[in-house]
Scaffold this motif. Structure first.
Motif, short mmCIF file in Angstrom:
data_model
loop_
_atom_site.label_atom_id
_atom_site.label_comp_id
_atom_site.label_asym_id
_atom_site.label_seq_id
_atom_site.Cartn_x
_atom_site.Cartn_y
_atom_site.Cartn_z
N SER A 31 0.92 -1.23 0.05
CA SER A 31 -0.06 0.01 0.08
C SER A 31 0.76 1.18 0.10
CB SER A 31 -0.98 0.02 1.15
OG SER A 31 -1.62 1.38 1.37
N ALA A 252 -5.93 0.46 -1.61
CA ALA A 252 -6.06 0.62 -0.50
C ALA A 252 -7.05 -0.05 0.02
CB ALA A 252 -6.47 2.29 -0.15
N VAL A 255 -5.86 -3.75 0.22
CA VAL A 255 -5.00 -3.80 1.46
C VAL A 255 -5.52 -3.98 2.68
CG1 VAL A 255 -3.18 -2.73 2.78
CG2 VAL A 255 -2.85 -3.06 0.24
N ASN A 340 -1.67 4.79 5.21
CA ASN A 340 -1.50 3.61 6.13
C ASN A 340 -2.10 3.55 7.43
OD1 ASN A 340 -0.15 2.16 3.85
ND2 ASN A 340 1.55 1.64 5.35
N ILE A 343 -5.84 2.78 6.84
CA ILE A 343 -6.05 1.31 6.54
C ILE A 343 -6.11 0.74 7.67
CG2 ILE A 343 -5.21 -0.40 5.16
CD1 ILE A 343 -4.46 1.44 3.12
#
Length: 367
Positions: A31, A252, A255, A340, A343
């Motif tokens: 990602s 995204a 992931v 990140n 996520i």
């Protein structure tokens, strides 16, 4: 004691459950790497695409009324209005007769300027810019002359012999023309330049602004954009932007699903550990904090590795497609980190909800 258990369980999860930790770390790295590469390329995208479109020639054409030549300083004024980065070339046209009696369009221009402006022309050999008798023959026009190396032309009773220096091929009207130096053309025909082809770097908005300025400065001339180039450039840039945004979003989400599956499996494996912490007095917030901390540690590690990998990928893609290197951009790092972390937080929400439903007594009894 609970505090020590939190860090102990975090270490146990990351170290002793290596397969799941590595799986989540790889997903977070992918990602971050893809986001870094796309955002790095996005920062230079407009400049690189506009540079590529410059090789397609003029995107604005200025034409004088019939039988009216351009002003003496028209080219300099157009260049000044368009900006120092613009490329421009003058053209003068006349219909002459070859030594075989065939009419052909002859154009006078500055070969050095045209070579910069129309770099997409397929030219065997560009003539010396200082040669007054040099000629470039379109591939179809070459069939009209008896001798490609000594081109004899007649216009209004005046004859001239040019030295054919090379052939051009564009697939357009240029293939049926003969090009010669503008000064020699004007001395032979008495016809001055009537067209200026202009290449303005930038998007459609900049081109339209330049057109408006030129129409104000040259009200007697027709100023028209080359619609295929202007609209094509705008559409390609917009679609490339949308494609990059879509790619980042799709990756995204992919992931997030992968990390969600990993973290969910981790919760199921460690139900007894969480139940024991609850039984020892650990609060729900402490349990969720520990779980979120694990996800954030993986996210941060993924960003550290992904930024390096993504920057290298952006450099390779830029070098391979645009022949110019794109250097790493630390400015994209906060965006990659934010992506990140989001996520990781989203992927941890569902397992965190599972923690709230744990019944320590039942789990510790083995139920």
């Amino acid at each position: 004691m609970v505090k020590l258990s939190l860090f102990g369980m975090l270490r146990r999860s990351l170290v002793h459950r290596r397969a799941r930790s590595i799986s989540a770390l790889v997903a977070m790295t992918v990602s971050a790497g893809v986001a870094t590469a796309l955002l790095t390329l996005y920062a230079d995208l407009d400049a690189k695409l506009h540079k590529e479109f410059r090789s397609f020639g003029a995107n604005i054409v200025l034409s004088a009324p019939a039988s009216v030549p351009l002003r003496t300083n028209a080219l300099a004024r157009v260049q000044e209005a368009a900006g120092p980065d613009a490329l421009a070339a003058e053209f003068a046209y006349a219909v002459a007769t070859t030594d075989t009696g065939t009419p052909v369009v002859v154009a006078g221009t500055d070969f050095a300027a045209v070579r910069r402006l129309d770099s997409w022309w397929q030219v065997q050999t560009w003539p010396d810019a200082t040669a007054s008798d040099a000629a470039l023959l379109g591939q179809r026009a070459a069939q009209f002359v008896g001798n490609e190396h000594a081109v004899a032309l007649t216009f209004a009773g005046h004859s001239i012999t040019l030295n054919g220096a090379g052939l051009i091929k564009t697939g357009g009207d240029e293939d049926s023309r003969i090009y010669m130096p503008l000064a020699a053309f004007t001395a032979w025909t008495g016809v001055g330049p009537s067209v200026i082809e202009l290449q303005v770097p930038g998007g459609a908005a900049k081109v339209e602004a330049t057109i408006a300025r030129l129409r104000q400065d040259f009200p007697e001339m027709q100023v028209q954009p080359v619609r295929q180039l202007v609209e094509g450039e705008s559409k390609i840039v917009d679609r490339t932007h949308a494609l990059m945004y879509g790619a980042v979003l799709l990756i995204a989400l992919t992931v997030a699903v992968s990390v969600l599956a990993t973290l969910s499996a981790s919760v199921l494996e460690r139900r007894r550990d969480f139940a024991l912490m609850k039984a020892l007095g650990g609060s729900q917030m402490q349990l969720m904090g520990m779980f979120l901390l694990e996800a954030l540690v993986l996210a941060l590690a993924g960003v550290a590795v992904g930024f390096v990998v993504g920057s290298a990928a952006a450099w390779a893609i830029s070098e391979g497609n645009f022949h110019t290197a794109t250097l790493p951009r630390p400015s994209v790092l906060p965006l990659v980190l934010l992506l990140n972390v989001m996520i990781a937080a989203m992927a941890a929400l569902f397992p965190a909800r599972v923690l709230r439903g744990l019944q320590p007594a039942a789990l510790l009894k083995g139920e």
